[in-house]
Design a protein around this motif. Structure first.
Motif, short mmCIF file in Angstrom:
data_model
loop_
_atom_site.label_atom_id
_atom_site.label_comp_id
_atom_site.label_asym_id
_atom_site.label_seq_id
_atom_site.Cartn_x
_atom_site.Cartn_y
_atom_site.Cartn_z
N UNK A 68 39.68 35.19 40.54
CA UNK A 68 41.08 34.74 40.14
C UNK A 68 41.35 35.30 38.68
N UNK A 69 40.64 35.47 37.78
CA UNK A 69 40.85 35.84 36.41
C UNK A 69 40.79 37.25 36.68
N UNK A 70 39.80 38.26 37.09
CA UNK A 70 39.48 39.33 36.99
C UNK A 70 40.71 40.02 37.81
N UNK A 71 41.13 39.61 39.00
CA UNK A 71 42.27 40.25 39.82
C UNK A 71 43.34 39.96 38.98
N UNK B 85 36.34 56.31 41.31
CA UNK B 85 36.85 56.83 42.49
C UNK B 85 35.40 56.92 43.08
N UNK B 86 34.13 57.28 42.61
CA UNK B 86 33.25 57.20 43.46
C UNK B 86 32.71 55.98 43.48
N UNK B 87 32.85 55.02 42.60
CA UNK B 87 32.07 53.79 42.69
C UNK B 87 32.91 52.83 43.77
N UNK B 88 34.27 53.08 43.87
CA UNK B 88 35.04 52.00 44.68
C UNK B 88 34.64 51.77 46.36
N UNK B 126 36.16 38.15 47.23
CA UNK B 126 36.79 38.51 46.01
C UNK B 126 36.26 40.01 45.70
N UNK B 127 35.02 40.16 45.80
CA UNK B 127 34.64 41.65 45.44
C UNK B 127 35.23 42.62 46.19
N UNK B 128 35.64 42.43 47.33
CA UNK B 128 36.45 43.54 48.29
C UNK B 128 37.80 43.77 47.54
N UNK B 129 38.37 42.64 47.07
CA UNK B 129 39.74 42.97 46.38
C UNK B 129 39.43 43.73 45.17
N UNK B 130 38.52 43.52 44.32
CA UNK B 130 38.31 44.37 43.08
C UNK B 130 38.27 45.79 43.47
N UNK B 131 37.40 46.00 44.71
CA UNK B 131 36.94 47.33 44.99
C UNK B 131 38.21 48.01 45.61
N UNK B 132 39.06 47.36 46.25
CA UNK B 132 40.31 48.00 46.76
C UNK B 132 41.29 48.29 45.49
#
Lengths: 172, 348
Positions: A68-71, B85-88, B126-132
């Motif tokens: 939630x918050x991070x996104x 870019x390398x981490x994503x 949610x981690x996938x969203x952050x990675x994208x």
């Protein structure tokens, strides 16, 4: 390997992750780096919760903070920083009030830390607790039902407010 | 399984490492097979043959593709943010693979039999969203950023009806552990949750239509979460080149590709656990056991992967506004009504 030793090793790895990434959040000049670094902070904290057998808390941490918050923060940073091409200033401002506030917060936290009876009554044997979710669920709708309802009303108000703001923009 | 491995290795850490690598092996084989099946199915649906030259009917083509990807030059655009870019790609893959920890592959293999399995799967994606988002932003490319933002908003919107469908299942089974949900449905095809589960006959008959609606809601959401047609606006090649992974080449692109197929199997496997009995045999105790249950789990999972491929090559892409309409005005109300109905039936 001794299991207690293993616990210590995992704890220090997680603690270093949390502290290192949190310092990047605070000291980084690039606001996007700061936002992405929060990911590792949140994950480290979730890891610490897992280490303390608080599985429900750990997953909720991931759900609320990473999902939630991070996104939300990332969306805010990206949409304002890149698309509108406004430079976001990251500098040191208001040193004296900030220092006072930080000292106060730290003082309160340390006072709570010192005055809490960490190894006392109310701490059950971790091996006996098989599943935390049913107990938390029961507590939420019996002894803590008022807090639960207040929280849901606050969230509802926030949703209605957000919808209001979004809609007003459209009609202009 | 745990004890068996411990008796071989005699060391807990080694056992855990081995246990956590097993799904990766499964995944690599599964991805190669899925790539081949996808290309063949797509070709036959469009009245062509696809590759025929490498091996019998092109069966070695995925291997050739992987070898090609391995030796490609690893290009990082000059204006990209190199570190992110390398981490994503790794963040995206870790987020997908982390969810495999709670998948019950067989009656005697599950990475971690935590009580909160389903909750964990929803949270860790949610981690996938952050990675994208990281991939899109770090590429420093408008198509990539647009793709990433579209993908993130799509995944977040479709998580809500998916979570409601999961909630209804949890209300029936009374547990969030994926292994317990599977055990709940043991004893033959009539006990699967899509057919109302092992409940008294009246409850069962009332539940069947509700469960079918929930299964459809969950499956539509899972298709949106893997960003494939008809929900592929994040990488819509006619508008956005390739979306968030436009700038990635070589192994980095391969990791994105692997994560996509891993995610595809993951959401299919979750649908199988929730509605189609997980690893349990459709014939009760006939053809059950650790190896048979692995067979049933992969077979059911692959069937849903094939269903996804079939739909991918049949339906056209949704527009952005249609996408949001489907999620918020169709799936969410249907899922909410179903949750209320399930609750009413369960207290009856």
């Amino acid at each position: 390997m001794n299991s207690l030793q293993l616990f210590d090793i995992i704890f220090y790895i997680l603690a270093v992750t949390v502290l290192a990434s949190a310092s990047v959040v605070v000291f980084s000049r690039n606001i996007v780096y700061a936002a992405f670094s929060l990911l590792f902070t949140f994950f480290g904290v979730a890891g610490l919760y897992v280490l303390l057998n608080a599985d429900f808390l750990a997953i909720t941490q991931l759900m609320v903070y990473v999902g939630g918050i991070l996104v939300l923060i990332l969306f805010g940073v990206m949409l304002t920083n890149k698309v509108v091409s406004v430079d976001i200033k990251t500098g040191t401002l208001q040193v004296v009030p900030a220092a006072i506030l930080v000292a106060l917060t730290a003082g309160i936290l340390i006072a709570i830390f010192l005055s809490t009876n960490w190894i006392g009554a109310g701490v059950t044997n971790l091996a006996e607790v098989k599943s935390t979710a049913p107990k938390i669920g029961e507590a939420l709708i019996t002894s803590h039902v008022l807090l639960f309802e207040v929280a849901s009303v606050v969230l509802l108000v926030a949703i209605v407010g957000a919808a209001m703001i979004a809609r007003r923009e459209k009609t202009q | 399984m745990d004890q068996f491995l411990q008796s071989i290795f005699g060391d807990t850490i080694l056992t855990h490492v081995f246990m956590s690598v097993l799904p990766l092996l499964f995944l690599l084989v599964c991805a190669v097979v899925t790539i081949y099946v996808e290309m063949k199915m797509a070709a036959h649906m469009q009245d062509r043959l696809a590759y025929m030259r490498t091996g019998w009917h092109g069966t070695l083509q995925p291997v050739a593709d992987i070898l090609k990807l391995l030796q490609k030059e690893d290009i990082i655009p000059a204006s990209a943010d190199k570190f992110l870019f390398m981490l994503a790609p790794y963040i995206v893959f870790v987020g997908t693979y982390a969810a495999f920890a709670v998948l019950p592959f067989s009656s005697s293999y599950i990475g971690s039999a935590v009580d909160l399995g389903l909750f964990y799967v929803i949270a860790v994606s949610a981690l996938v969203v952050v990675g994208i988002l990281m991939a899109g932003w770090a590429s420093n490319n408008k198509w990539s950023l647009f793709g990433a933002i579209r993908s993130a908003s799509q995944v977040i919107s479709y998580e809500i009806p998916a979570a409601l469908a999961v909630l209804a299942v949890v209300m029936i089974t009374g547990t969030m552990s994926m292994n317990e949900i599977t055990k709940f449905q043991e004893g033959g095809i009539q006990n699967w949750l899509i057919f109302g589960g092992p409940l008294p006959i009246v409850h069962k008959l009332l539940l069947i239509p509700v469960m079918i609606v929930l299964a459809v809601v969950y499956y539509v959401c899972s298709m949106a979460e893997v960003n494939r047609t008809p929900f592929d606006i994040p990488e819509a090649e006619s508008e956005l080149v390739q979306g968030y992974n436009t700038e990635f080449t070589g192994m980095k692109f391969a990791i994105f590709y692997l994560a996509e197929y891993a995610n595809l199997f993951l959401v299919s496997a979750i649908a199988v656990v929730l509605f189609f009995g997980g690893w349990s045999s459709p014939f009760g105790s006939f053809m059950s056991g650790p190896w048979w249950s692995l067979f049933w789990f992969s077979l059911k999972g692959m069937l849903f992967v094939c269903l996804n491929i079939w739909l991918r090559w049949t339906l056209p892409r949704l527009r952005v506004d249609q996408l949001m309409y489907v999620s918020w005005k169709v799936l969410v109300p249907f899922a909410l009504v179903c949750v209320v109905l399930v609750g009413a039936i369960m207290v009856m």
